[in-house]
Design a protein around this motif. Structure first.
Motif, PDB file in Angstrom:
ATOM      1  N   ALA A 172      24.441   7.976  81.587  1.00 22.23           N
ATOM      2  CA  ALA A 172      24.838   8.485  80.177  1.00 22.23           C
ATOM      3  C   ALA A 172      26.103   8.943  79.941  1.00 22.23           C
ATOM      4  N   GLY A 173      26.525   9.868  81.288  1.00 25.17           N
ATOM      5  CA  GLY A 173      28.066   9.963  80.771  1.00 25.17           C
ATOM      6  C   GLY A 173      28.143  11.385  80.089  1.00 25.17           C
ATOM      7  N   ASN A 174      27.148  12.018  79.518  1.00 23.37           N
ATOM      8  CA  ASN A 174      27.038  13.025  78.868  1.00 23.37           C
ATOM      9  C   ASN A 174      26.025  14.003  79.311  1.00 23.37           C
ATOM     10  N   CYS A 175      25.744  13.966  80.758  1.00 17.05           N
ATOM     11  CA  CYS A 175      24.741  14.947  80.995  1.00 17.05           C
ATOM     12  C   CYS A 175      25.004  15.431  82.479  1.00 17.05           C
ATOM     13  N   VAL A 176      24.465  16.705  82.537  1.00 15.05           N
ATOM     14  CA  VAL A 176      24.215  17.463  83.755  1.00 15.05           C
ATOM     15  C   VAL A 176      22.752  17.501  84.306  1.00 15.05           C
ATOM     16  N   LEU A 177      22.745  17.686  85.399  1.00 13.36           N
ATOM     17  CA  LEU A 177      21.168  17.745  85.939  1.00 13.36           C
ATOM     18  C   LEU A 177      20.769  19.299  86.323  1.00 13.36           C
ATOM     19  N   GLU A 178      19.685  19.689  86.000  1.00 10.75           N
ATOM     20  CA  GLU A 178      19.041  21.059  86.657  1.00 10.75           C
ATOM     21  C   GLU A 178      17.647  20.518  87.261  1.00 10.75           C
ATOM     22  N   LEU A 179      17.761  20.503  88.797  1.00  6.83           N
ATOM     23  CA  LEU A 179      16.385  19.985  89.365  1.00  6.83           C
ATOM     24  C   LEU A 179      15.157  20.614  88.645  1.00  6.83           C
ATOM     25  N   ALA A 180      14.895  21.972  88.710  1.00  5.58           N
ATOM     26  CA  ALA A 180      13.770  22.426  88.261  1.00  5.58           C
ATOM     27  C   ALA A 180      13.965  23.804  87.393  1.00  5.58           C
ATOM     28  N   ASN A 181      13.020  23.819  86.606  1.00  9.89           N
ATOM     29  CA  ASN A 181      13.197  25.142  85.838  1.00  9.89           C
ATOM     30  C   ASN A 181      12.337  26.235  86.457  1.00  9.89           C
ATOM     31  N   GLU A 182      13.019  27.110  86.595  1.00 11.95           N
ATOM     32  CA  GLU A 182      12.376  28.378  87.536  1.00 11.95           C
ATOM     33  C   GLU A 182      11.600  27.820  88.622  1.00 11.95           C
ATOM     34  N   PRO A 183      12.079  27.295  89.736  1.00 10.83           N
ATOM     35  CA  PRO A 183      11.266  26.693  90.934  1.00 10.83           C
ATOM     36  C   PRO A 183      10.481  27.639  91.344  1.00 10.83           C
ATOM     37  N   TYR A 184      10.573  29.016  91.239  1.00 12.02           N
ATOM     38  CA  TYR A 184       9.672  30.084  92.100  1.00 12.02           C
ATOM     39  C   TYR A 184       8.427  30.339  91.139  1.00 12.02           C
ATOM     40  N   HIS A 185       8.125  29.793  89.772  1.00 15.18           N
ATOM     41  CA  HIS A 185       7.197  30.294  88.713  1.00 15.18           C
ATOM     42  C   HIS A 185       5.863  29.652  89.308  1.00 15.18           C
ATOM     43  N   GLY A 186       4.745  30.271  88.775  1.00 17.39           N
ATOM     44  CA  GLY A 186       3.735  29.742  89.168  1.00 17.39           C
ATOM     45  C   GLY A 186       3.289  28.290  88.514  1.00 17.39           C
ATOM     46  N   THR A 187       3.930  27.861  87.768  1.00 13.32           N
ATOM     47  CA  THR A 187       3.824  26.689  86.893  1.00 13.32           C
ATOM     48  C   THR A 187       4.382  25.503  87.829  1.00 13.32           C
ATOM     49  N   GLN A 188       5.136  25.898  88.905  1.00 15.56           N
ATOM     50  CA  GLN A 188       5.827  25.063  89.737  1.00 15.56           C
ATOM     51  C   GLN A 188       5.166  24.733  91.059  1.00 15.56           C
TER      52      GLN A 188
END
Length: 404
Positions: A172-188
């Motif tokens: 896309a060229g207008n994007c950066v990546l975050e692997l996971a939202n709150e990796p420690y959270h119980g939903t992960q």
């Protein structure tokens, strides 16, 4: 007489200047208006963001991150509700934001239900729509991976999801990546493992800026192994304590040598909710100012932003105040925070003041932010600095500037 105090300092010596009641903070730089081009990027001319030391750059310009939560934006596109997605994106761009933080998946999430495959299919259209509005996307590859079916917990899926989202993001060229939202959270699915995150990062195109996700503690470096870092500052305490806590963002940036984003602070809402939501525009204004003094990125979080719905009136006021605060220091200025408690550092508030003072300088200019209340009515200006002027004043917050 009660005096609001919010200060960003200089190098103080003798001179005492009487100040009208209210906070003390030095810094009168012109605000970057809508047409300001220094480090912001005009619509239709987005260059891929790249890591440049402790910053992100677009081409040769330092990128000034003004993010906004837009978790449900890909879900809207996937559901064929592009008109709603465009309405939110247009509001965000017109308000002054330049980054949309979006979830690429949130299966069986209750308030959102976006499967990984539907999310992937929606991403190219989402990125194109953001570009049309002059905006970047911070896409979050993994969310709700611990949902009840268990099909998203294994490493083969995690690697595939990161690889496919990362590939589309890089294209896309207008994007950066975050692997996971709150990796420690119980939903992960127990993602707060640096070794796992390192393996997932290997699936990401090398030129793409990538953050692992927020650590459990806002002072931890455990999840700072990406090419930039994101932090979720604790929401406990009174609003000025929360804002002052942002100082840890600059410490993390200095310790890691990486760009840091205040990723998901306390959110705005139509009514406050202790420890979760605030409704005072001045709090979000102070967040924006503090992010510029600390030279870190900042994202505005709000209740209506979660489903990517144009916020209610109070939240819109808070959003506008946040952008105003971020723009208090011109985009082409990179300030250096000054520790007001260190030997020889500025002691900007007169004796007896009880406010929190924060100072930053850039060449011959200085900005000060003062938070809280004080019974003092003056400020000690450092020798060689003059023209101290208050450039912003809100309940409990003042910003001042001076020059030498």
């Amino acid at each position: 007489m009660r005096v609001a105090v919010a200060l960003l300092c200089l190098t103080c010596a003798a001179v005492t200047v009487a100040v009208a009641p209210l906070a003390i903070a030095c810094s009168p730089a012109p605000r970057a208006g809508p047409g300001h081009q220094a480090a912001s990027v005009s619509r239709g001319a987005l260059e891929p963001l790249r890591v440049c030391g402790r910053a992100l750059c677009a081409g040769d310009e330092r990128f000034r991150w003004r993010g906004v939560t837009a978790f449900g934006l890909a879900d809207l596109v996937a559901d064929g509700r592009e008109t709603e997605a465009r309405t939110f994106t247009r509001w965000a761009a017109d308000t002054g934001f330049n980054v949309l933080r979006v979830l690429a998946m949130i299966p069986n999430g209750g308030w959102l239900d976006l499967s990984p495959m539907d999310g992937r299919r929606a991403l190219p259209r989402l990125f194109a729509m953001a570009r049309e509005h002059g905006m970047y996307v911070q896409i979050v590859a993994l969310a709700n991976t611990n949902e009840r079916s268990g099909q998203y917990r294994g490493e083969p899926f995690l690697r595939e999801q990161v690889r496919e989202v990362g590939r589309r993001c890089a294209q896309a060229g207008n994007c950066v990546l975050e692997l996971a939202n709150e990796p420690y959270h119980g939903t992960q699915a127990s993602l707060d493992d640096p070794a796992l995150m390192q393996r997932l990062q290997q699936e990401v195109p090398g030129e793409l800026p990538v953050a692992w996700g927020a650590a459990r503690s806002d002072e931890s470096q455990e999840m700072a192994g990406g090419t930039f870092a994101v932090v979720h500052v604790r929401r406990s305490g009174d609003r000025w304590t929360r804002i002052a806590r942002m100082r840890s963002l600059a410490a993390l940036s200095a310790a890691t040598g990486k760009f840091v984003v205040d990723n998901e602070p306390i959110g705005a809402a139509e009514a406050p909710e202790r420890g979760r939501r605030d409704s005072a525009p001045e709090a979000f204004f102070a967040q924006g100012v503090m992010s510029r003094l600390l030279d870190v990125g900042a994202t505005f979080h709000c209740e209506d932003c979660l489903p990517a719905r144009v916020p209610g009136p109070t939240q819109r006021q808070c959003a506008g105040a946040f952008v105003e605060g971020v723009r208090i220091v011109p985009d082409d200025v990179t300030p250096t925070i000054v520790d007001v408690a260190s030997a020889g550092a500025p002691a900007a508030v007169t004796d007896g003041a009880s406010g929190r003072a924060f100072c930053a300088t850039s060449g011959d200019r200085a900005w000060s932010l003062i938070l809280g209340e004080s019974t003092a009515g003056g400020v000690r200006w450092p020798s060689g600095w003059s023209g101290g002027k208050r450039i912003a004043q809100k309940p409990g917050v003042e910003v001042w500037t001076a020059a030498r």
